[in-house]
Scaffold this motif. Structure first.
Motif, PDB file in Angstrom:
ATOM      1  N   ALA A 197       0.834  -1.209   0.000  1.00  0.00           N
ATOM      2  CA  ALA A 197       0.000   0.000   0.000  1.00  0.00           C
ATOM      3  C   ALA A 197       0.868   1.259   0.000  1.00  0.00           C
ATOM      4  O   ALA A 197       0.585   2.231  -0.728  1.00  0.00           O
ATOM      5  CB  ALA A 197      -0.932  -0.002   1.206  1.00  0.00           C
ATOM      6  N   ASP A 198       1.940   1.252   0.791  1.00  0.00           N
ATOM      7  CA  ASP A 198       2.860   2.392   0.818  1.00  0.00           C
ATOM      8  C   ASP A 198       3.592   2.542  -0.515  1.00  0.00           C
ATOM      9  O   ASP A 198       3.795   3.658  -1.004  1.00  0.00           O
ATOM     10  CB  ASP A 198       3.875   2.235   1.957  1.00  0.00           C
ATOM     11  CG  ASP A 198       3.269   2.499   3.326  1.00  0.00           C
ATOM     12  OD1 ASP A 198       2.182   3.109   3.381  1.00  0.00           O
ATOM     13  OD2 ASP A 198       3.873   2.096   4.336  1.00  0.00           O
ATOM     14  N   ASN A 226       1.273   3.995  -3.070  1.00  0.00           N
ATOM     15  CA  ASN A 226       1.103   5.422  -2.788  1.00  0.00           C
ATOM     16  C   ASN A 226       2.283   6.241  -3.306  1.00  0.00           C
ATOM     17  O   ASN A 226       2.123   7.381  -3.737  1.00  0.00           O
ATOM     18  CB  ASN A 226       0.934   5.638  -1.285  1.00  0.00           C
ATOM     19  CG  ASN A 226       0.704   7.087  -0.927  1.00  0.00           C
ATOM     20  OD1 ASN A 226      -0.087   7.779  -1.557  1.00  0.00           O
ATOM     21  ND2 ASN A 226       1.423   7.566   0.070  1.00  0.00           N
ATOM     22  N   LYS A 227       3.465   5.648  -3.302  1.00  0.00           N
ATOM     23  CA  LYS A 227       4.669   6.368  -3.734  1.00  0.00           C
ATOM     24  C   LYS A 227       4.876   6.318  -5.248  1.00  0.00           C
ATOM     25  O   LYS A 227       5.191   7.334  -5.866  1.00  0.00           O
ATOM     26  CB  LYS A 227       5.903   5.781  -3.029  1.00  0.00           C
ATOM     27  CG  LYS A 227       5.955   6.069  -1.548  1.00  0.00           C
ATOM     28  CD  LYS A 227       7.141   5.358  -0.912  1.00  0.00           C
ATOM     29  CE  LYS A 227       7.158   5.566   0.606  1.00  0.00           C
ATOM     30  NZ  LYS A 227       8.242   4.787   1.262  1.00  0.00           N
ATOM     31  N   GLY A 248      -4.204   1.615  -1.997  1.00  0.00           N
ATOM     32  CA  GLY A 248      -3.057   2.517  -2.128  1.00  0.00           C
ATOM     33  C   GLY A 248      -3.300   3.622  -3.134  1.00  0.00           C
ATOM     34  O   GLY A 248      -2.900   4.773  -2.927  1.00  0.00           O
ATOM     35  N   TRP A 267      -6.213   4.916  -3.919  1.00  0.00           N
ATOM     36  CA  TRP A 267      -7.169   5.885  -3.352  1.00  0.00           C
ATOM     37  C   TRP A 267      -6.430   6.912  -2.515  1.00  0.00           C
ATOM     38  O   TRP A 267      -6.684   8.121  -2.620  1.00  0.00           O
ATOM     39  CB  TRP A 267      -8.211   5.166  -2.498  1.00  0.00           C
ATOM     40  CG  TRP A 267      -9.345   6.067  -2.082  1.00  0.00           C
ATOM     41  CD1 TRP A 267     -10.547   6.233  -2.699  1.00  0.00           C
ATOM     42  CD2 TRP A 267      -9.363   6.949  -0.942  1.00  0.00           C
ATOM     43  NE1 TRP A 267     -11.312   7.161  -2.041  1.00  0.00           N
ATOM     44  CE2 TRP A 267     -10.615   7.625  -0.948  1.00  0.00           C
ATOM     45  CE3 TRP A 267      -8.454   7.250   0.069  1.00  0.00           C
ATOM     46  CZ2 TRP A 267     -10.966   8.568   0.015  1.00  0.00           C
ATOM     47  CZ3 TRP A 267      -8.792   8.191   1.031  1.00  0.00           C
ATOM     48  CH2 TRP A 267     -10.034   8.836   0.999  1.00  0.00           C
ATOM     49  N   VAL A 268      -5.518   6.445  -1.685  1.00  0.00           N
ATOM     50  CA  VAL A 268      -4.730   7.370  -0.850  1.00  0.00           C
ATOM     51  C   VAL A 268      -3.878   8.275  -1.735  1.00  0.00           C
ATOM     52  O   VAL A 268      -3.797   9.496  -1.510  1.00  0.00           O
ATOM     53  CB  VAL A 268      -3.841   6.580   0.139  1.00  0.00           C
ATOM     54  CG1 VAL A 268      -2.923   7.533   0.915  1.00  0.00           C
ATOM     55  CG2 VAL A 268      -4.697   5.767   1.104  1.00  0.00           C
ATOM     56  N   ARG A 269      -3.260   7.708  -2.748  1.00  0.00           N
ATOM     57  CA  ARG A 269      -2.405   8.486  -3.643  1.00  0.00           C
ATOM     58  C   ARG A 269      -3.191   9.587  -4.352  1.00  0.00           C
ATOM     59  O   ARG A 269      -2.695  10.707  -4.540  1.00  0.00           O
ATOM     60  CB  ARG A 269      -1.772   7.556  -4.679  1.00  0.00           C
ATOM     61  CG  ARG A 269      -0.871   8.235  -5.707  1.00  0.00           C
ATOM     62  CD  ARG A 269      -0.284   7.182  -6.655  1.00  0.00           C
ATOM     63  NE  ARG A 269       0.448   7.787  -7.762  1.00  0.00           N
ATOM     64  CZ  ARG A 269       1.709   8.133  -7.740  1.00  0.00           C
ATOM     65  NH1 ARG A 269       2.407   7.964  -6.631  1.00  0.00           N
ATOM     66  NH2 ARG A 269       2.305   8.666  -8.795  1.00  0.00           N
ATOM     67  N   SER A 273       0.472  14.824   0.432  1.00  0.00           N
ATOM     68  CA  SER A 273       1.594  14.444   1.295  1.00  0.00           C
ATOM     69  C   SER A 273       1.565  15.216   2.607  1.00  0.00           C
ATOM     70  O   SER A 273       1.968  14.701   3.650  1.00  0.00           O
ATOM     71  CB  SER A 273       2.922  14.685   0.573  1.00  0.00           C
ATOM     72  OG  SER A 273       3.026  16.043   0.164  1.00  0.00           O
ATOM     73  N   LEU A 309      -0.922  13.383   4.708  1.00  0.00           N
ATOM     74  CA  LEU A 309      -0.425  12.061   5.082  1.00  0.00           C
ATOM     75  C   LEU A 309       0.688  12.152   6.117  1.00  0.00           C
ATOM     76  O   LEU A 309       0.765  11.342   7.045  1.00  0.00           O
ATOM     77  CB  LEU A 309       0.083  11.327   3.836  1.00  0.00           C
ATOM     78  CG  LEU A 309       0.319   9.828   3.960  1.00  0.00           C
ATOM     79  CD1 LEU A 309      -0.986   9.098   4.268  1.00  0.00           C
ATOM     80  CD2 LEU A 309       0.939   9.284   2.678  1.00  0.00           C
ATOM     81  N   ALA A 312       0.093   4.548   4.285  1.00  0.00           N
ATOM     82  CA  ALA A 312      -1.181   4.623   3.555  1.00  0.00           C
ATOM     83  C   ALA A 312      -2.297   3.896   4.305  1.00  0.00           C
ATOM     84  O   ALA A 312      -3.384   4.449   4.507  1.00  0.00           O
ATOM     85  CB  ALA A 312      -1.010   4.050   2.154  1.00  0.00           C
TER      86      ALA A 312
END
Length: 464
Positions: free
Chosen positions: A73-74, A77-78, A281, A283-285, A290, A293, A298
């Motif tokens: 997930a992280d 996100n990256k 992931g 969705w968070v992105r 940032s 967050l 994430a």
């Protein structure tokens, strides 16, 4: 302000009560299973009696760990959608194993992966692979425990070494008492919690909160280039194809057909799971900046968006993902140490080794060597170049051709050494003149060396 503090207090209290019940259930399972352990094979392979449902569920619980949830997930996100490849390569590895190897491996009657090498190559191969796995897998266990510590700190609102230590010791204890049978039983409970939690998070984000951003489905981008794709295809996919924890599920299966069917089912379900985690992931992105967050992961951020009861479920889904992989790694590394290094079939020695390896991993985490993805990637980067191709060649030619053992050993040592130097001594290879342009391909080069030597080790046909 008072209201917020009150809610946090209630949340922490609810989590701690649930955590106590959760751990007590697993201790109870282990106490009951202890009575069923009559032999070494019962302890390390659950008696080789498990059916398709049990093997599929424990296999999924094993592969869905810290890296498959928090880590992926992280990563998504990256770097975006290409972060899905870590899990897709795992799915591909499982499916390929089912199609080409599962029945062959189960038919050998091996109890551990080095035992398989001993059967197909010889006793020296058994010892060599056992040393590689035990040393590497302490890092894998430490990576899982590091993830657990981070999750507990998040759940409690602060770092609490005592609670983290208690949970670690409980995992070691129930694994020590019940062995593989307890791991299989607890895995089934944990898998249901994992799937319920991750599906709930996905549904909440997309159908309750709503998605406000486009989702670019790109498989390669500037942050994930073809060299990353090829490296992970072999390094990550190789571990799922012929990794010790994955194969341990083959060894507990009732027969060859069960092993084949379970690997295929697990691979297909894992591909669907990969999409769920990747979409979380993404969705968070797409929806969280940032600045919002900050230092939160994430999935940790998603937990904060959910209602209280749902947050607790997600926390336990992640905890279950971590612990279901941790206990498998501990019992397998311990069984390998006792059977394949000490050459003993002793339940008592294996139980002691479970405790020792577990404590070593706890110490490794607490001295600050516990970054999740780095620990796992470093361990895989040694194991995959050194073991995958030589072992694959040995399995495929077993009973048909002889192996030139010195060359086969050179394949394992050569590939593993390249991975070791690249992962743990990154300045060594450039220091002896390896060009910077070559360094991103070092793991692939190590695998190439290993493959060529393994092929060269194939000798003449065996006579009937």
């Amino acid at each position: 302000m008072f209201r917020r503090c009150y809610n946090v207090h209630i949340m922490n209290t609810t989590f701690l009560i649930a955590l106590c019940l959760y751990l007590l259930i697993f201790i109870a399972v282990a106490v009951m299973d202890r009575r069923q352990v009559e032999s070494f094979r019962d302890y390390v392979t659950a008696g080789k009696k498990q059916g398709s449902s049990a093997v599929t569920m424990t296999l999924l619980a094993t592969v869905i760990g810290a890296s498959s949830t928090i880590g992926v997930a992280d990563t998504v996100n990256k770097i975006g959608f290409p972060g899905i490849w870590w899990l897709l390569f795992g799915s591909i590895g499982l499916i390929l194993q089912s199609l080409f190897l599962s029945e062959k491996i189960r038919a050998t009657g091996a109890d551990t992966l080095p035992d398989l090498a001993g059967i197909t190559v010889g006793k020296g191969a058994e010892t060599l692979l056992a040393l590689v796995i035990v040393i590497s897998w302490i890092g894998v266990i430490a990576g899982q425990l590091a993830a657990m510590n981070s999750l507990l700190s998040f759940a409690l609102g602060k770092s609490n070494r005592m609670i983290s230590l208690i949970v670690s010791l409980v995992v070691i204890l129930y694994t020590m008492l019940g062995g593989q049978l307890s791991v299989v039983r607890t895995d089934r409970i944990q898998l249901l919690i994992i799937l319920a939690g991750m599906i709930l998070a996905f549904v909440y984000l997309y159908f309750v909160k709503g998605n406000t951003a486009a989702i670019p489905v790109e498989l390669i981008n500037e942050s994930y280039r073809p060299v990353n794709w090829f490296t992970q295809l072999f390094v990550i996919g190789g571990v799922y194809f012929l990794g010790p924890d994955i194969l341990s599920r083959n060894f507990i299966s009732r027969n060859e057909k069960t092993a084949k069917r379970s690997a295929l089912m697990a691979g297909l379900i894992f591909a669907a799971f990969a999409l769920v985690i990747t979409m979380i992931g993404m969705w968070v992105r797409g929806n969280i900046t940032s600045d919002e967050l900050k230092d939160s992961g994430a999935l940790m951020y998603v937990i904060g968006l959910l209602p209280g009861w749902a947050s607790v479920l997600i926390l336990f889904a992640l905890l279950s993902a971590i612990l279901s992989s941790t206990d498998t790694c501990i019992i397998n590394a311990s069984a390998i140490f006792v059977k394949d290094i000490l050459k003993k079939d002793s339940v008592r020695l294996t139980r002691i080794t479970v405790g020792v390896i577990g404590i070593l991993a706890v110490i490794l985490v607490n001295i600050g060597r516990g970054d999740i993805m780095n620990l796992l990637t470093n361990a895989y980067s040694i194991y995959t170049p050194g073991v995958i191709f030589p072992l694959l060649v040995a399995i495929l030619v077993s009973g048909k051709r002889k192996l030139r053992k010195p060359v086969w050993f050179a394949a394992v040592i050569g590939g593993g050494l390249v991975g070791l130097l690249n992962s743990y001594f990154p300045k060594f290879l450039p220091g002896i003149g390896v060009p910077a342009a070559v360094m991103p391909y070092i793991t692939l080069i190590g695998m190439g060396i290993s493959l060529l030597l393994a092929l060269f080790s194939i000798g003449e046909r065996k006579t009937a």
